[in-house]
Each structure stands twice: as C-alpha cells, then as structure tokens.
Design a protein around this motif. Structure first.
Motif, PDB file in Angstrom:
ATOM      1  N   HIS A 192       8.346   2.959 -10.490  1.00 32.17           N
ATOM      2  CA  HIS A 192       7.809   2.815 -11.891  1.00 32.17           C
ATOM      3  C   HIS A 192       8.322   1.485 -12.486  1.00 32.17           C
ATOM      4  O   HIS A 192       7.612   0.627 -12.860  1.00 32.17           O
ATOM      5  CB  HIS A 192       8.465   3.959 -12.946  1.00 32.17           C
ATOM      6  N   GLU A 193       9.681   1.343 -12.191  1.00 31.45           N
ATOM      7  CA  GLU A 193      10.456  -0.016 -12.750  1.00 31.45           C
ATOM      8  C   GLU A 193       9.749  -1.218 -11.903  1.00 31.45           C
ATOM      9  O   GLU A 193       9.958  -2.258 -12.549  1.00 31.45           O
ATOM     10  CB  GLU A 193      11.869   0.054 -12.702  1.00 31.45           C
ATOM     11  N   GLU A 194       9.631  -1.047 -10.753  1.00 28.12           N
ATOM     12  CA  GLU A 194       9.289  -2.067  -9.855  1.00 28.12           C
ATOM     13  C   GLU A 194       7.811  -2.490 -10.411  1.00 28.12           C
ATOM     14  O   GLU A 194       7.255  -3.889 -10.294  1.00 28.12           O
ATOM     15  CB  GLU A 194       9.188  -2.034  -8.410  1.00 28.12           C
ATOM     16  N   ARG A 213      22.984   1.175  -5.457  1.00 24.82           N
ATOM     17  CA  ARG A 213      22.248   0.048  -4.972  1.00 24.82           C
ATOM     18  C   ARG A 213      22.465  -1.322  -5.750  1.00 24.82           C
ATOM     19  O   ARG A 213      21.880  -2.538  -5.259  1.00 24.82           O
ATOM     20  CB  ARG A 213      20.826   0.270  -4.299  1.00 24.82           C
ATOM     21  N   GLY A 214      22.505  -1.145  -6.975  1.00 28.66           N
ATOM     22  CA  GLY A 214      22.569  -2.278  -7.960  1.00 28.66           C
ATOM     23  C   GLY A 214      21.437  -2.744  -8.508  1.00 28.66           C
ATOM     24  O   GLY A 214      21.306  -3.290  -9.539  1.00 28.66           O
ATOM     25  N   HIS A 215      20.143  -2.351  -8.107  1.00 28.19           N
ATOM     26  CA  HIS A 215      18.851  -2.757  -8.459  1.00 28.19           C
ATOM     27  C   HIS A 215      17.899  -1.803  -8.093  1.00 28.19           C
ATOM     28  O   HIS A 215      17.781  -1.341  -6.948  1.00 28.19           O
ATOM     29  CB  HIS A 215      18.456  -4.009  -8.017  1.00 28.19           C
ATOM     30  N   PRO A 216      16.633  -1.389  -8.810  1.00 30.07           N
ATOM     31  CA  PRO A 216      15.523  -0.265  -8.407  1.00 30.07           C
ATOM     32  C   PRO A 216      14.980  -0.843  -7.085  1.00 30.07           C
ATOM     33  O   PRO A 216      14.713  -0.300  -6.009  1.00 30.07           O
ATOM     34  CB  PRO A 216      14.462  -0.503  -9.442  1.00 30.07           C
ATOM     35  N   GLU A 217      14.850  -2.304  -6.937  1.00 32.09           N
ATOM     36  CA  GLU A 217      14.172  -2.966  -5.679  1.00 32.09           C
ATOM     37  C   GLU A 217      14.931  -2.820  -4.466  1.00 32.09           C
ATOM     38  O   GLU A 217      14.546  -2.534  -3.498  1.00 32.09           O
ATOM     39  CB  GLU A 217      13.631  -4.456  -5.965  1.00 32.09           C
ATOM     40  N   ARG A 225       6.857  -6.485 -11.513  1.00 32.38           N
ATOM     41  CA  ARG A 225       5.795  -7.098 -11.084  1.00 32.38           C
ATOM     42  C   ARG A 225       5.085  -7.668 -12.433  1.00 32.38           C
ATOM     43  O   ARG A 225       4.570  -8.676 -12.307  1.00 32.38           O
ATOM     44  CB  ARG A 225       5.225  -6.482 -10.167  1.00 32.38           C
ATOM     45  N   ALA A 226       4.782  -6.617 -13.373  1.00 33.49           N
ATOM     46  CA  ALA A 226       3.992  -7.249 -14.536  1.00 33.49           C
ATOM     47  C   ALA A 226       4.682  -8.233 -15.130  1.00 33.49           C
ATOM     48  O   ALA A 226       3.954  -9.083 -15.476  1.00 33.49           O
ATOM     49  CB  ALA A 226       3.733  -6.038 -15.445  1.00 33.49           C
ATOM     50  N   LEU A 227       5.788  -8.236 -15.228  1.00 31.01           N
ATOM     51  CA  LEU A 227       6.689  -9.165 -15.989  1.00 31.01           C
ATOM     52  C   LEU A 227       6.548 -10.332 -15.244  1.00 31.01           C
ATOM     53  O   LEU A 227       6.651 -11.493 -15.841  1.00 31.01           O
ATOM     54  CB  LEU A 227       8.266  -8.698 -16.338  1.00 31.01           C
ATOM     55  N   GLU A 228       6.778 -10.472 -13.822  1.00 30.75           N
ATOM     56  CA  GLU A 228       6.808 -11.486 -12.977  1.00 30.75           C
ATOM     57  C   GLU A 228       5.515 -12.465 -13.292  1.00 30.75           C
ATOM     58  O   GLU A 228       5.258 -13.671 -13.473  1.00 30.75           O
ATOM     59  CB  GLU A 228       7.011 -11.453 -11.596  1.00 30.75           C
ATOM     60  N   GLY A 229       4.400 -11.495 -13.438  1.00 35.56           N
ATOM     61  CA  GLY A 229       3.032 -12.103 -13.901  1.00 35.56           C
ATOM     62  C   GLY A 229       3.052 -12.790 -14.981  1.00 35.56           C
ATOM     63  O   GLY A 229       2.380 -13.890 -15.122  1.00 35.56           O
ATOM     64  N   GLU A 230       3.473 -12.427 -15.982  1.00 32.51           N
ATOM     65  CA  GLU A 230       3.843 -12.934 -17.492  1.00 32.51           C
ATOM     66  C   GLU A 230       4.476 -14.073 -17.333  1.00 32.51           C
ATOM     67  O   GLU A 230       4.024 -15.180 -18.088  1.00 32.51           O
ATOM     68  CB  GLU A 230       4.534 -12.077 -18.347  1.00 32.51           C
ATOM     69  N   ASP A 284       0.942  -1.134  -0.046  1.00 37.87           N
ATOM     70  CA  ASP A 284       0.007   0.143   0.047  1.00 37.87           C
ATOM     71  C   ASP A 284       0.877   1.475  -0.043  1.00 37.87           C
ATOM     72  O   ASP A 284       0.562   2.187  -0.656  1.00 37.87           O
ATOM     73  CB  ASP A 284      -0.907  -0.088   1.333  1.00 37.87           C
ATOM     74  N   ALA A 285       1.847   1.306   0.733  1.00 36.32           N
ATOM     75  CA  ALA A 285       2.940   2.335   0.765  1.00 36.32           C
ATOM     76  C   ALA A 285       3.514   2.784  -0.618  1.00 36.32           C
ATOM     77  O   ALA A 285       3.681   3.745  -1.153  1.00 36.32           O
ATOM     78  CB  ALA A 285       3.988   2.254   1.780  1.00 36.32           C
ATOM     79  N   ARG A 286       3.932   1.633  -1.135  1.00 40.04           N
ATOM     80  CA  ARG A 286       4.450   1.672  -2.559  1.00 40.04           C
ATOM     81  C   ARG A 286       3.450   2.316  -3.713  1.00 40.04           C
ATOM     82  O   ARG A 286       3.892   3.006  -4.498  1.00 40.04           O
ATOM     83  CB  ARG A 286       4.956   0.404  -2.964  1.00 40.04           C
ATOM     84  N   ARG A 287       2.135   1.853  -3.600  1.00 35.70           N
ATOM     85  CA  ARG A 287       1.075   2.422  -4.331  1.00 35.70           C
ATOM     86  C   ARG A 287       0.844   3.733  -4.024  1.00 35.70           C
ATOM     87  O   ARG A 287       0.750   4.488  -5.018  1.00 35.70           O
ATOM     88  CB  ARG A 287      -0.088   1.540  -3.953  1.00 35.70           C
ATOM     89  N   VAL A 288       0.815   4.269  -3.042  1.00 34.78           N
ATOM     90  CA  VAL A 288       0.431   5.593  -2.565  1.00 34.78           C
ATOM     91  C   VAL A 288       1.712   6.312  -3.121  1.00 34.78           C
ATOM     92  O   VAL A 288       1.628   7.414  -3.938  1.00 34.78           O
ATOM     93  CB  VAL A 288       0.489   5.899  -1.131  1.00 34.78           C
TER      94      VAL A 288
END
Length: 341
Positions: A283-285, A241-245, A289-294, A209-213
């Motif tokens: 944005h990239e995260e 940090r090497g990665h957006p996540e 997540r969409a790609l993980e769904g794919e 929820d925090a990330r959505r907001v």
C-alpha cells in the motif's frame, strides 16, 4: 487511489468538501481522505491539496476536542468532520496509526460471525437439526454478504480480483484462485514472483505485475484482520528493514529462511504479521510511486516557470544585452574585464 466507495462530504473545508475524516501533514503538504467504511487512506490530487491543508491546520488549532500523541493528533469538529494531524512521527507510530484501525475493524467484523457458527454447532449437539439448519443457512448468508462487502471494501470495488496490467489489460481472478496465491523469491533481482492457479492453469507474475497482483489479493487473504499485537509485530517487521520498499525486496526470502519446513510458498500459510506487513508495505509503495509522479510534475512545472521567467527577464532588458554578456561573460576573469571596461 485505493477506495472506490463514496467518501462522503463536509461543509467545513470550503476548498475541499470531500470526506468526513481528513488526515493532513502540514510539513510535507499532504492530504488524505480516510474512508469511513474500509479505513483506507486515499492520497488527494496535488492541485487540490494546498489550500485545503492550510484550512485543516486552522480548523485543527481551533477545535478543542482532540486526542493526541507527541506527533499525531485527532480532533473532531462540532459539525462531525474528523481531522488527523501528522507531525513528524517515527515510521512505526505512523504505520500503526494508519493501519491499526483498518485491521482491527476487519477483525471485529470477522469475529461477529463466530457466534452464529457456535450456535449452529450447539443446536446440532442438542439434536435440534431444523433449528441448526436455519441458523447455519443464516450464518452462510451473513458470511457471504461479509465476504462480498470485504472484497469490495478491501480492493476498491473489485469483486474477486481484477488486476490492471500494462498496457491497459485487466487480469481477473475468482475467489478460489485467490487461495492458491504463492510468493517466491525472485531469481534475477531482489523482490518476489507470484504464482497462482487461474481458471485451472498456473499463472506466474514478476516485477511490477507481481506487486499489482499481490496488492489486490492480499487484502482478501487478510479479511480476518489482526489484533493490536499482530499489527505491532507487522510494523516491527517493516521497521527491521528500515523502509517498506526494502521490506518488499526481502520479506519473501526472509520468510522462506525462517520457515524451512514450509517450502510451498503459499501466502495463506505465512504468519499473520508477515501477511499484514506485506499488505501495508505494498500500500505504501503505491503511494510512494504516486508521490514520485507528483515530483516529476513539479519538476516539469518548475522548468516551464524557469523558461517563462527567463523570457520575461529578457523582455525588460535593453537591446544588445545578450551580445554584451556573451562578450564579457560571468566568470571572474570576464567580470574583471567588464570592470575595466
């Protein structure tokens, strides 16, 4: 995924006639439609992508007008379609390419309002109050129009901040609420929590929820965009940090440790590169997540295909084959007995 505005159309890519600027990665089989208004990259549906990527590759190779770096190329077809080909660029180069134009465009639009404010101030200094009032009113109208357009452009048509929550709920924020957003390190796990004033009451969000907001509110706080230097600094923060996540997990604690004098947590007080980097990483995260769904969809399709293939294979075998293999098996010892038999 990110933009609800009309994306235009093209008559060049027959299998995908959507969009006037297409970005594609032939190695990973990804295709984005780039909005000409807000410059967001919108990942296309999996089932509509494959033939379009091949068509884009053929068109790109056949188009002579192009500018490129080692790993990213831009070609403009004679009918107006722009093609961005992604090779294997370093993450920093890819991020700068994706977001640099977005933030610089916001900066140019924001800077266009400055002369109006300057003119109003000069007229006041010259004691020309009526003219100053006229210019001031005009500037206010333009600014309000810009703010509304930027809000729609940046957050996909949501006027002030409509955040979809699970399951199916929507939380609404006013423009005054947006200015009160604060981000603090999460106490239970890496990441952050979001605290805001909503209709005069404090509201706190954690986890997804925090990330959505934050993903909806940050583009509004970043309406003034950023210079090339600010974008490069934002990319460098993520690269550190090497990665957006991983950046999202540590950005807020890192900022708190760097700015010990400011313990308020207000996002508007964070350095501009940090605010831009947070928007980019969120944005990239979402896209990841969409790609993980794919990938999950592909795995399910693969399992179904395996089941069908196994049934089809058994249909071609003579009766009693299953019992035969159950008796002799497929391990080395069983194969030896099968050979002797």
């Amino acid at each position: 995924m990110f933009c609800k505005r009309p994306l235009g159309s093209n008559e060049v890519v027959e299998t995908f006639p959507v969009g006037r600027r297409l970005a594609f990665d032939p190695a990973r089989g990804r295709l984005w439609v780039v909005c000409r208004k807000c410059r967001r990259w919108n990942l296309t549906p999996l089932e509509e992508r494959w033939e379009a990527v091949e068509a884009c590759e053929r068109l790109f190779r056949a188009t002579p007008l192009r500018a490129s770096t080692d790993q990213i190329g831009l070609a403009r077809h004679r009918e107006g379609l722009e093609l961005v080909r992604i090779g294997k660029p370093p993450r920093g180069e890819f991020a700068a390419w994706r977001y640099g134009d977005l933030f610089r465009r916001r900066l140019r639009r924001y800077a266009a309002l400055t002369p109006l404010s300057t003119a109003a101030g000069w007229l006041v200094a010259q004691a020309s109050l009526p003219a100053a009032v006229s210019v001031g009113v005009f500037a206010a109208v333009v600014a309000w129009s810009y703010r509304g357009t930027a809000a729609k452009t940046s957050i996909g048509g949501r006027e002030a901040g409509d955040v979809p929550m699970d399951p199916g709920a929507v939380v609404k924020f006013s423009r005054m609420d947006v200015q009160t957003i604060r981000m603090f390190p999460a106490t239970v796990s890496p990441g952050f929590v979001v605290d805001m004033m909503r209709r005069g009451r404090s509201a706190r969000f954690a986890g997804d929820d925090a990330r959505r907001v934050a993903s909806v509110i940050l583009p509004q706080l970043n309406q003034s965009g950023g210079t090339r230097w600010a974008v490069q600094a934002a990319v460098a923060e993520i690269e550190a940090r090497g990665h957006p996540e991983r950046y999202l997990a540590h950005a807020v604690p890192d900022n708190a440790s760097r700015n010990k004098r400011d313990v308020s947590g207000y996002v508007k007080n964070m350095p501009k590169p940090t605010r831009l980097a947070l928007e980019m990483a969120l944005h990239e995260e979402q896209e990841r997540r969409a790609l993980e769904g794919e990938l999950w969809m592909l795995e399910q399709a693969w399992r179904e295909a395996e089941e069908i293939a196994a049934i089809a294979d058994r249909l071609l075998l003579p009766a009693g084959t299953d019992e035969f293999f159950e008796k002799y098996g497929t391990d080395p010892e069983s194969r030896s007995r099968l050979h002797d038999a």
